[in-house]
Design an enzyme around this catalytic site. Structure first.
Site, mmCIF file in Angstrom:
data_model
loop_
_atom_site.group_PDB
_atom_site.id
_atom_site.type_symbol
_atom_site.label_atom_id
_atom_site.label_comp_id
_atom_site.label_asym_id
_atom_site.label_seq_id
_atom_site.Cartn_x
_atom_site.Cartn_y
_atom_site.Cartn_z
ATOM 1 N N GLY A 115 0.763 -1.239 0.000
ATOM 2 C CA GLY A 115 0.000 0.000 0.000
ATOM 3 C C GLY A 115 0.798 1.295 0.000
ATOM 4 O O GLY A 115 0.224 2.372 0.160
ATOM 5 N N CYS A 234 11.220 -1.803 -9.451
ATOM 6 C CA CYS A 234 12.382 -1.369 -8.664
ATOM 7 C C CYS A 234 13.581 -2.216 -9.076
ATOM 8 O O CYS A 234 14.284 -2.757 -8.238
ATOM 9 C CB CYS A 234 12.085 -1.453 -7.169
HETATM 10 N N1 SAM Z 1 2.730 -1.170 -4.956
HETATM 11 C C1 SAM Z 1 3.165 -1.785 -3.725
HETATM 12 C C2 SAM Z 1 3.557 -0.708 -2.743
HETATM 13 O O1 SAM Z 1 3.884 0.387 -3.150
HETATM 14 O O2 SAM Z 1 3.511 -0.970 -1.538
HETATM 15 C C3 SAM Z 1 4.267 -2.786 -3.958
HETATM 16 C C4 SAM Z 1 3.899 -3.830 -4.967
HETATM 17 S S1 SAM Z 1 5.045 -5.135 -5.144
HETATM 18 C C5 SAM Z 1 6.286 -4.404 -6.078
HETATM 19 C C6 SAM Z 1 4.262 -6.157 -6.274
HETATM 20 C C7 SAM Z 1 2.955 -6.767 -5.811
HETATM 21 O O3 SAM Z 1 2.386 -7.453 -6.922
HETATM 22 C C8 SAM Z 1 3.071 -7.805 -4.706
HETATM 23 O O4 SAM Z 1 2.320 -7.392 -3.593
HETATM 24 C C9 SAM Z 1 2.476 -9.085 -5.299
HETATM 25 O O5 SAM Z 1 1.687 -9.809 -4.396
HETATM 26 C C10 SAM Z 1 1.625 -8.507 -6.414
HETATM 27 N N2 SAM Z 1 1.363 -9.430 -7.537
HETATM 28 C C11 SAM Z 1 2.101 -10.455 -7.994
HETATM 29 N N3 SAM Z 1 1.479 -11.032 -9.029
HETATM 30 C C12 SAM Z 1 0.334 -10.367 -9.239
HETATM 31 C C13 SAM Z 1 -0.747 -10.508 -10.146
HETATM 32 N N4 SAM Z 1 -0.757 -11.440 -11.074
HETATM 33 N N5 SAM Z 1 -1.765 -9.646 -10.026
HETATM 34 C C14 SAM Z 1 -1.785 -8.669 -9.089
HETATM 35 N N6 SAM Z 1 -0.799 -8.490 -8.190
HETATM 36 C C15 SAM Z 1 0.248 -9.336 -8.277
#
Ligand code: SAM
Length: 459
Positions: A115, A234
């Site tokens: 989040g 990132c």
């Molecule tokens: N945007 C978040 C933040 O700022 O706190 C960080 C996101 S992190 C880089 C990527 C996220 O993508 C993870 O929480 C993971 O669970 C989610 N994710 C992985 N595969 C996904 C999918 N097919 N659809 C949606 N979310 C996915």
């Protein structure tokens, strides 16, 4: 720290020797950059800087972002518990800054947990319009919900779906969509050394590229004509960044790339994708700016065609008498509740966004703000309800100074003594610090019973 050889060899082949030496030296340096982002939904930056006890240095690419002084434990300060700021790597503030959401818009954060970017988006929208936040991982949606609740957001929907399930409902619906994609995380190697192991096993660029490409395709469907899509990672790898965007543009001619022009942000490496256009994307390099590695691309969908309107959520109109215990509670404590549409679901009292569409095909973790629970004519307020209240002077308010021992006791879940306060009479109390709501308490005789939820407590 031992960096994967395959990674260093690749970066060396991409960069000039001088650049590579600077880059790798910085990546191996043991540094921890601490920074916060002010919740402008609750407080202006100017007012925050006035009440915050330390001098802060601005993050160049995010007006609400600030570097923290060394040694200050920002996660232990009462303002953190009042939702006045979020702790976030400065580079991670770039994607939502270039998404540039505005009040009243419909915004989707497709990979939202835990989040960080959602809280930034919600604050920029001043909690108006509709912010849909999704994550495929159910456990991580809990952390996501807690963070947006701490920020006092109520015009929200949290879903736990696959992107294709969302795009089946929301085609051409959102003004802005953020895809903060799962990636190989090379930009975070310096911060979390264990990511170098995960890189080899689970998050190798070759494994991430197809998933990112699929996420982008689904996201593109959900952007309304004239809307904006931001893609971010990132990581440093060109395959996941400039090359991924190049491939996206080739498959989606209705999108064009907008240039990112912000202090501290370097142009993308168009030459690594064989197309100078890709230099319009942005990168943050640890050897050139104070932050970890970051990439972002801003994609604009062409105008033309219809923006989807969805039918409103039909909820049985509750009888006014059902709300009476809630209204009595607000009158007793003397608070002005946030405006919105109240609905009852089971025992839950929710405040939902105006014009919330019907979303019965989705897995909903939360719709709107959980105000509290109704049990046999009694209202029990929720913790997020306190956090969604504005800075205020309630009739029954227990103000605890941010530097007091009592505020720490409260945040740790301890019982306070009424004769150590100026609270008179039994009943509910809104607990605040510098006027900002922290949670609820109840005076019973000489005891101030603590309603700070165990999972939110300061440890
Ligand atoms: N945007 C978040 C933040 O700022 O706190 C960080 C996101 S992190 C880089 C990527 C996220 O993508 C993870 O929480 C993971 O669970 C989610 N994710 C992985 N595969 C996904 C999918 N097919 N659809 C949606 N979310 C996915």
């Amino acid at each position: 720290m031992k960096l994967p050889e395959e990674f260093t060899a690749k970066m060396q082949s991409l960069m000039t020797n001088e650049e590579y030496q600077q880059f790798i030296k910085e990546l191996k340096r043991k540094v921890m950059i601490h920074s916060l982002r002010v919740n402008t939904h609750k407080i202006t930056v100017a007012e925050f800087l006035r009440i915050f006890p330390y001098e802060l240095t601005p993050v160049p690419w995010c007006p609400e972002g600030f570097y923290l002084p060394k040694g200050f434990k920002a996660s232990k300060h009462p303002f953190y518990y009042a939702g006045l700021y979020y702790l976030q790597d400065p580079s991670a503030m770039l994607p939502a800054a270039v998404l540039a959401p505005a009040p009243g818009e419909r915004v989707l954060d497709l990979c939202a947990a835990p989040g960080g970017k959602s809280t930034q988006i919600g604050a920029a929208m001043h909690d108006t319009g509709l912010l849909v936040m999704n994550d495929v991982n159910p456990k991580r949606t809990k952390a996501l919900l807690k963070n947006v609740e701490n920020f006092g957001l109520k015009n929200i929907v949290v879903t736990n779906n696959y992107p294709r399930e969302l795009s089946a409902v929301f085609a051409n619906y959102f003004d802005r969509v953020l895809v903060d994609a799962p990636c190989s995380g090379e930009g975070m190697f310096r911060r979390e050394a264990r990511l170098t192991i995960a890189w080899r096993r689970e998050y190798h660029p070759s494994l991430c590229v197809p998933l990112q490409s699929e996420l982008l395709a689904e996201a593109a469907r959900m952007v309304a004509p004239g809307g904006r899509l931001v893609y971010s990672t990132c990581t440093f790898s060109p395959e996941e960044n400039e090359m991924q965007v190049k491939d996206f543009l080739a498959k989606h001619p209705e999108f064009s790339l907008l240039a990112i022009d912000r202090e501290g942000v370097s142009p993308g490496r168009g030459e690594w994708a064989g197309d100078q256009q890709l230099s319009k994307t942005g990168r943050i390099w640890p050897h050139l700016a104070r932050g970890e590695g970051q990439f972002a691309a801003v994609l604009q969908k062409a105008k033309g065609g219809e923006r989807l309107e969805l039918p409103a959520w039909r909820v049985p109109e509750p009888e006014e008498r059902q709300f009476q215990p809630f209204r009595d509670f607000c009158a007793e404590v003397g608070i002005t509740p946030p405006l919105g549409r109240l609905v009852v679901q089971g025992n839950d009292l929710l405040l939902i966004p105006e014009n919330l569409p019907g979303l019965s095909d989705l897995t909903l973790v939360r719709t709107g703000l959980l105000v509290g629970e109704l049990h046999a004519g009694r209202f029990v307020p929720s913790h997020p309800f306190a956090l969604a209240l504005e800075r205020q002077t309630a009739r029954r308010q227990l103000e605890l100074a941010p530097d007091s021992y009592e505020v720490l006791k409260y945040l740790r879940g301890d019982t306070l003594l009424a004769d150590e306060t100026s609270i008179e009479g039994n009943g509910w109390l809104l607990v605040t610090t510098s006027g900002f709501p922290l949670g609820w308490a109840k005076r019973v005789g000489n005891l101030i019973k603590n309603y700070y939820p165990p999972s939110w407590r300061m440890r």
